[in-house]
Design a protein around this motif. Structure first.
Motif, PDB file in Angstrom:
ATOM      1  N   TYR A 155       0.983  -1.232  -0.067  1.00 43.93           N
ATOM      2  CA  TYR A 155      -0.031   0.026  -0.016  1.00 43.93           C
ATOM      3  C   TYR A 155       1.070   1.359  -0.153  1.00 43.93           C
ATOM      4  N   MET A 156       1.694   1.183   0.976  1.00 44.30           N
ATOM      5  CA  MET A 156       2.902   2.354   0.840  1.00 44.30           C
ATOM      6  C   MET A 156       3.627   2.537  -0.501  1.00 44.30           C
ATOM      7  N   ALA A 157       3.938   1.414  -0.949  1.00 50.70           N
ATOM      8  CA  ALA A 157       4.706   1.458  -2.229  1.00 50.70           C
ATOM      9  C   ALA A 157       3.861   1.965  -3.263  1.00 50.70           C
TER      10      ALA A 157
ATOM     11  N   SER B 208      -1.885 -15.116  -3.700  1.00 50.53           N
ATOM     12  CA  SER B 208      -2.825 -15.062  -4.706  1.00 50.53           C
ATOM     13  C   SER B 208      -4.237 -13.875  -4.512  1.00 50.53           C
ATOM     14  N   PHE B 209      -4.469 -13.783  -3.190  1.00 47.63           N
ATOM     15  CA  PHE B 209      -5.502 -12.880  -2.829  1.00 47.63           C
ATOM     16  C   PHE B 209      -4.883 -11.542  -3.187  1.00 47.63           C
ATOM     17  N   LEU B 210      -3.571 -11.163  -2.787  1.00 42.15           N
ATOM     18  CA  LEU B 210      -2.880 -10.154  -2.880  1.00 42.15           C
ATOM     19  C   LEU B 210      -2.898  -9.432  -4.567  1.00 42.15           C
TER      20      LEU B 210
ATOM     21  N   ASP C 127      -9.330  -4.522  -0.043  1.00 46.24           N
ATOM     22  CA  ASP C 127      -9.863  -3.264  -0.496  1.00 46.24           C
ATOM     23  C   ASP C 127      -9.429  -2.167   0.298  1.00 46.24           C
ATOM     24  N   PHE C 128      -8.335  -1.518   0.075  1.00 46.14           N
ATOM     25  CA  PHE C 128      -7.919  -0.320   0.839  1.00 46.14           C
ATOM     26  C   PHE C 128      -8.458   1.002   0.751  1.00 46.14           C
TER      27      PHE C 128
ATOM     28  N   LYS D 184      -9.738  -4.030   9.533  1.00 53.46           N
ATOM     29  CA  LYS D 184      -9.717  -5.236   8.682  1.00 53.46           C
ATOM     30  C   LYS D 184      -8.459  -5.963   8.323  1.00 53.46           C
ATOM     31  N   LEU D 185      -7.383  -5.215   8.188  1.00 51.02           N
ATOM     32  CA  LEU D 185      -6.098  -5.341   7.920  1.00 51.02           C
ATOM     33  C   LEU D 185      -5.751  -6.756   8.786  1.00 51.02           C
ATOM     34  N   LEU D 186      -6.154  -6.801  10.017  1.00 54.85           N
ATOM     35  CA  LEU D 186      -5.890  -7.790  10.891  1.00 54.85           C
ATOM     36  C   LEU D 186      -6.942  -8.665  11.485  1.00 54.85           C
ATOM     37  N   ALA D 187      -8.202  -8.071  11.414  1.00 60.75           N
ATOM     38  CA  ALA D 187      -9.187  -9.021  11.806  1.00 60.75           C
ATOM     39  C   ALA D 187     -10.404  -9.159  10.985  1.00 60.75           C
TER      40      ALA D 187
END
Length: 215
Positions: free
Chosen positions: A24-26, A154-156, A162-163, A171-174
């Motif tokens: 995301y940062m990149a 594969s999801f990535l 969804d950012f 949701k990034l962790l949970a």
């Protein structure tokens, strides 16, 4: 033999979430203030781990992507690409006939026709079983991607994370998506589903010879 159940502990989730955050940062050329606020507070444990490993640096009171972080992204993607190439032939195997779909690759005139052939219900995906067995027997000289990493990657690649959604930080962790990843992993064929060691070793041997023929 007890069937393996895949799981993700908090350390696993932070690691994978760290890969997501690095990407995301990149892509967005995004930085975060050192004093996080609002939804970004959910990112603190992830950012702290990224700083600890040198993937993110703190510069001028901001979290910024470090060169090591870019290199980690490249290395992670490279590992997934290597997996796809090395394990491709195990994606479609007729376990009853002992036949590999990829052995017929040159019988088709175009890629679309071959893809339809791959969708036949008789083919089984044994990539997880082969990967699991090779990891157990330490076939690899270097660390190999684990099953859950394969599905995560594969999801990535499919942009399943969804950012743009409000509250993506939490949701990034949970998020439910982690349960989806584990459901896929736990539904894949495993070593013991194929029979004894002689069966999986024969599959691996055939697959390696076929890969050489196709290369």
């Amino acid at each position: 033999m007890t069937r393996k159940r895949y799981s993700l502990n908090s350390e696993d989730r932070i690691r994978y979430a760290g890969i997501l955050l690095l990407q995301y940062m990149a892509k967005q050329k995004n930085e975060f203030p050192l004093l996080l606020s609002g939804n970004n507070l959910q990112l603190e444990p992830i950012l702290q781990q990224l700083v600890k490993h040198g993937f993110v640096a703190v510069i001028n009171e901001r979290y910024v992507l470090a060169e090591n972080g870019r290199e980690e992204l490249v290395a992670f993607q490279s590992g997934y690409t290597d997996f796809l190439k090395e394990f491709e032939v195990y994606q479609a195997v007729d376990l009853t006939a002992g036949e590999f779909a990829w052995s017929a690759y040159f019988d088709f005139d175009d890629e679309e026709e071959f893809q339809r052939f791959l969708n036949d219900e008789r083919w089984e995906d044994v990539r997880f079983a082969v990967l699991e067995y090779k990891n157990q027997k330490k076939f690899f000289k270097r660390n190999r991607l684990k099953g859950e990493e394969i599905v995560f990657m594969s999801f990535l690649n499919e942009n399943r994370f969804d950012f743009t959604e409000t509250g993506w930080q939490e949701k990034l962790l949970a998020g439910r998506i982690w349960d989806e990843i584990l459901d896929i992993c736990n539904g894949m064929l495993q070593c013991q589903d194929l029979g004894g060691e002689d069966v999986i070793e024969d599959i691996i041997d055939q697959g390696e010879r076929l890969t050489e023929e196709l290369s």
